[in-house]
Structure formats: C-alpha cells, structure tokens
Design a protein around this motif. Structure first.
Motif, PDB file in Angstrom:
ATOM      1  N   LEU A  35       0.806  -1.221   0.000  1.00 25.40           N
ATOM      2  CA  LEU A  35       0.000   0.000   0.000  1.00 25.40           C
ATOM      3  C   LEU A  35       0.843   1.278   0.000  1.00 25.40           C
ATOM      4  O   LEU A  35       0.484   2.266  -0.648  1.00 25.40           O
ATOM      5  CB  LEU A  35      -0.927   0.008   1.223  1.00 25.40           C
ATOM      6  N   TYR A  36       1.975   1.274   0.710  1.00 29.74           N
ATOM      7  CA  TYR A  36       2.648   2.539   0.979  1.00 29.74           C
ATOM      8  C   TYR A  36       4.096   2.640   0.502  1.00 29.74           C
ATOM      9  O   TYR A  36       4.622   3.753   0.405  1.00 29.74           O
ATOM     10  CB  TYR A  36       2.615   2.827   2.497  1.00 29.74           C
ATOM     11  N   ILE A  37       4.775   1.526   0.256  1.00 30.42           N
ATOM     12  CA  ILE A  37       6.185   1.607  -0.133  1.00 30.42           C
ATOM     13  C   ILE A  37       6.293   1.873  -1.630  1.00 30.42           C
ATOM     14  O   ILE A  37       5.698   1.157  -2.432  1.00 30.42           O
ATOM     15  CB  ILE A  37       6.934   0.300   0.220  1.00 30.42           C
ATOM     16  N   PRO A  38       7.065   2.885  -2.052  1.00 31.86           N
ATOM     17  CA  PRO A  38       7.238   3.135  -3.489  1.00 31.86           C
ATOM     18  C   PRO A  38       8.065   2.033  -4.147  1.00 31.86           C
ATOM     19  O   PRO A  38       8.984   1.493  -3.535  1.00 31.86           O
ATOM     20  CB  PRO A  38       7.979   4.477  -3.528  1.00 31.86           C
ATOM     21  N   ASN A  39       7.710   1.714  -5.389  1.00 34.45           N
ATOM     22  CA  ASN A  39       8.413   0.649  -6.111  1.00 34.45           C
ATOM     23  C   ASN A  39       9.520   1.262  -6.967  1.00 34.45           C
ATOM     24  O   ASN A  39       9.460   1.269  -8.200  1.00 34.45           O
ATOM     25  CB  ASN A  39       7.442  -0.150  -6.983  1.00 34.45           C
TER      26      ASN A  39
END
Length: 464
Positions: A175-179
């Motif tokens: 949900l929250y960690i950028p890829n």
C-alpha cells in the motif's frame, strides 16, 4: 515517518524470530534428538544464509523494484517460518532456517535502502531511530514469549507467531512503499559466487569449531583458512571488475569502515553471544525452566528498551564517538558480570547486573546505527546499506558461533561430559573482554562525527 515505521514492522518480525528461539533451544534439541550445543547451527545457518544472499539484494532491488522485492521477501520469510514449525527432522528444520535467512537477506538492506532514499540528511537520525526500536523491542518480547509458548504449548508455535505479522507487513508494503527502480548494472556473478563461498566457509567453519569432536574442529579450522583465502580473492576481484556486486569504495569512508567492519563487527559479536549464552546457562547450569529463564531475560531486554528513551539526549550531549567508546566498556563489564547472575544471589543484585548489561547494549546499538551512514553521500547509500547488512550478519553469526566455541573449549579443558557453570562464566567474561576491545577502534572516529544527525550544537562540542 510512515515508511520507516512500515519497514520497522519487517525488522521486528526478523529480530523477534532471532530472539524468541533462544529459550526454546533445549526443548528443540530434545525434539530433534541432537545435542543442545548443535542447536546453535539453527541460528548460524540462518545468519549464514543472510550473509551469503545479502550481497545480491541491491542489484535485485534496482532490477525489480524495492516494493516488489520487499513484499516478496516478507512473504517468503513467513512461509519459511511455517516450514520450520512443521519440520519433524533436524535437517528439514535447518533447511527452513536457511530459507528464512535468504528472505531476511532481502528484507534488512532493502528496507534500510527505502528509508535512506526517502529521508533528507537532517531527518536521517529520526528515520534511522525508528529502525532501532525493533531491535530493542523484539528482544524484550522474544525470550518470555518463547518461554511461555514452550511451557504451555509447543516450540513450533514460536514460528507460527510470524504469520500474522508477515501478512500485515506485506499488506502495508504493497500500500505505501514506493516501487523504486534504478538502471540495473550487469550482475557480478563471479563476485556473488566468491563471496557466497567465502562467507559460507567462514560461518560454517566457526560453527564446526564449536563441536566437541577433533575431526569437526579440524574441518572448521580448514574452512576458516579457506575463508581467509577467498576473502583476499574477493577483495582483488571487487577492485578490478567494472560492475562489482558491492562497491568497495564505500570502505574509504572512515566512520562507515569503523562502525561496520572493525569496531562494529566486534561489538555485534559480543552483543549476540550474550542472549545465546544466558538462557542456556540458566537452564543447563541452574536447572531453570524455560519460563523462569525467560523471566530473568526480561530484565536484560527491558533495560535495552528503556535505555532507548534517553539515548538521543545522551548522544546529543556527549557525541556519538564518546558514546561508542564508553558504551563498549560499560557493555563489556556488564556482559562479564552476567556470568555471576544466579538464582541463589540477591534478586536486586541480579536485576542490577542484567539491567546494566542491557543498557550498555542499547546505547552501543543505537550509536553504531547512527554513525553508520553519518558521512555516506546519497549516491553511495545503496552499496553502504548492502555492506552494512552483510557485516552486521557476520558479526551476529560470529557472536553465536564464538559463544558456542568458548563453551566447548572450556568443557574440553575440564574433560567434563556436560556443560557446567564454569563454562558459561568463562564464555561470558571473554565475551565482555571482546566488547570492551571495540573501544580501541572507536577512538579513531572524528570527535564531531554524526553531529549533524543527532542535532548536536557546535558549542557543545569539546575543543580539539
């Protein structure tokens, strides 16, 4: 702070798994029909797998993205925990621990890399501080929780406890960690193989030295010699290849070299030996139940956690360099005194010794983490994160292996059939000496190292 807190959840699961197992080692040894000293391989196999695979984490993060790799690593770690819990054979259990270690190798450096890439230097201290809490909180919960589970149910439920934490972690990461991805360089396959062989030989060699058999100790010494030779070859390879798996130029940053390679490895080895030796001493030398030994360890681990509430003001007041020097000495004295904790001694005295040792450990870990990246420029944070995770695992693995080795050597010198109190006391005293010796390396740090991270005012710094 949301991203550091999410990363901290994964670190919490990883650290909890390492600490929750210590009070259950005698029961696990009985279940697998092996000597209790051999259960140290359940810890060292995990740490060896982390050390072997961690070098590829940076390349994989750039190749498939930080979020994808981080979530996959947490899911794999959770599945490996289930395998450990279901295992009926010692070798299957070790295989599960190896799989856990391989997954953890992708969790620590990638999670730390995410935090480093999303934090400004002025906010780096606060962000890194969030990652220290799991290493302090999990040990508080781990020993008594492991002891409680072992007493009322079965040690296998220790590993099943990772399932809910893992599921929550995967959901939050997605949900929250950028890829984030970076242009992937060619994979240094030769460097990976050489480092894997060298680290494997180092970790397994240390483990074999702890076995009370002449042939095993001979093989252990031979593997250590091989590890040294391979280390020389690896150093030569990394300096000459166009795209090294780990860029050795980061070692030119003095503060990083001292906190990660020299003083840092020694400190982590001594710190890791203590939670391994204490529960075994309580159960084997004093005949305590897992729950009783876990209760005593609560004092040691709780002091770790409570000390964290005052470490930031202390670091700001006296500086990271002074904190590292004094915490190494204090921790060394505390570890040595732990050998004299006993059920027959005054309860208050036992509590003071354990709290003293735990507080020193907490200050040391916090200061090492803060100084690690104090002088590392942003372009070098990726290789720094990988190399820091690698040396951290080497230190932890060496601590457990050295603790087991000291027990074996003491037992052999006494020509005794079983481990006894003198063996544990000697091992803890020598581990304390090891911790104190790290202060010699920390003296080489600049007096103002890490002041920008801690927010220490220039007027507070001592004159040269």
């Amino acid at each position: 702070m949301l991203i550091p807190l999410i990363v901290a959840i994964a670190f919490f699961m990883e650290t909890l798994d390492a600490t929750i197992i210590v009070t259950a080692l005698p029961n696990m040894a009985q279940s697998f029909h092996v000597d209790v000293a051999r259960m140290s391989v359940g810890i060292t196999a995990y740490l060896m797998a982390v050390a072997v695979c961690v070098t590829a984490s940076g390349w994989l993060a750039d190749r498939i993205g930080t979020r994808t790799l981080f979530a996959t690593a947490i899911a794999t770690f959770t599945l490996a925990s289930v395998l450990c819990g279901l295992s009926q054979d010692f070798h299957v259990f070790i295989a599960g621990r190896v799989l856990q270690g391989m997954a953890a190798a992708m969790m620590s450096p990638v999670g730390r890399l995410v935090v480093l890439r999303t934090s400004q230097k002025k906010d780096l201290g606060r962000a890194l501080s969030a990652l220290i809490w799991p290493g302090l909180a999990a040990p508080v919960i781990g020993p008594p929780l492991g002891a409680f589970i072992t007493s009322v149910a079965d040690w296998r439920w220790i590993f099943y406890a990772n399932i809910p934490v893992g599921l929550i972690g995967v959901a939050l990461v997605m949900l929250y960690i950028p890829n984030e991805r970076q242009p992937a360089k060619p994979f240094d396959f030769m460097g990976f193989v050489l480092m894997a062989l060298g680290l494997g030989a180092l970790t397994y060699g240390l483990d074999l030295l702890s076995i009370r058999e002449e042939s095993a100790m001979s093989w252990g010494a031979a593997l250590l010699a091989v590890a040294c030779a391979l280390g020389t070859v690896v150093h030569w390879h990394l300096r000459r290849t166009a795209h090294p798996l780990v860029n050795p130029s980061i070692l030119k940053v003095k503060s990083f070299f001292i906190s990660s390679v020299t003083g840092g490895v020694i400190s982590r080895a001594a710190i890791s030996a203590t939670p391994f030796l204490l529960p075994l001493m309580f159960q084997l030398a004093y005949g305590m139940t897992p729950l009783q030994s876990g209760s005593l360890l609560v004092i040691y681990m709780l002091a770790n956690l409570l000390m964290k509430t005052v470490t930031t003001p202390i670091l700001k007041a006296i500086g990271i360099r002074n904190a590292l020097i004094w915490s190494s000495l204090v921790s060394g004295v505390g570890i040595a005194l732990c050998g004299f904790v006993s059920p027959q001694a005054d309860l208050l005295l036992n509590g003071v010794i354990l709290a003293f040792a735990g507080a020193g450990r907490s200050m040391q870990l916090t200061a090492i983490t803060m100084v690690n990246f104090a002088d590392v420029p942003p372009p070098q944070r990726q290789p720094a994160s990988v190399l820091s995770s690698l040396t951290q695992q080497i230190g932890m693995g060496a601590g457990v292996a050295v603790g087991a080795l000291l027990l074996t050597l003491s037992q052999t010198s006494r020509a005794a059939a079983v481990l006894a109190l003198p063996d544990f006391r000697l091992a803890l005293v020598l581990a304390g000496v090891m911790s104190a010796s790290a202060a010699l390396f920390y003296m080489g740090l600049a007096k103002d190292v890490g002041d920008e991270i801690t927010g220490r005012a220039p007027s507070a710094r001592p004159s040269a």
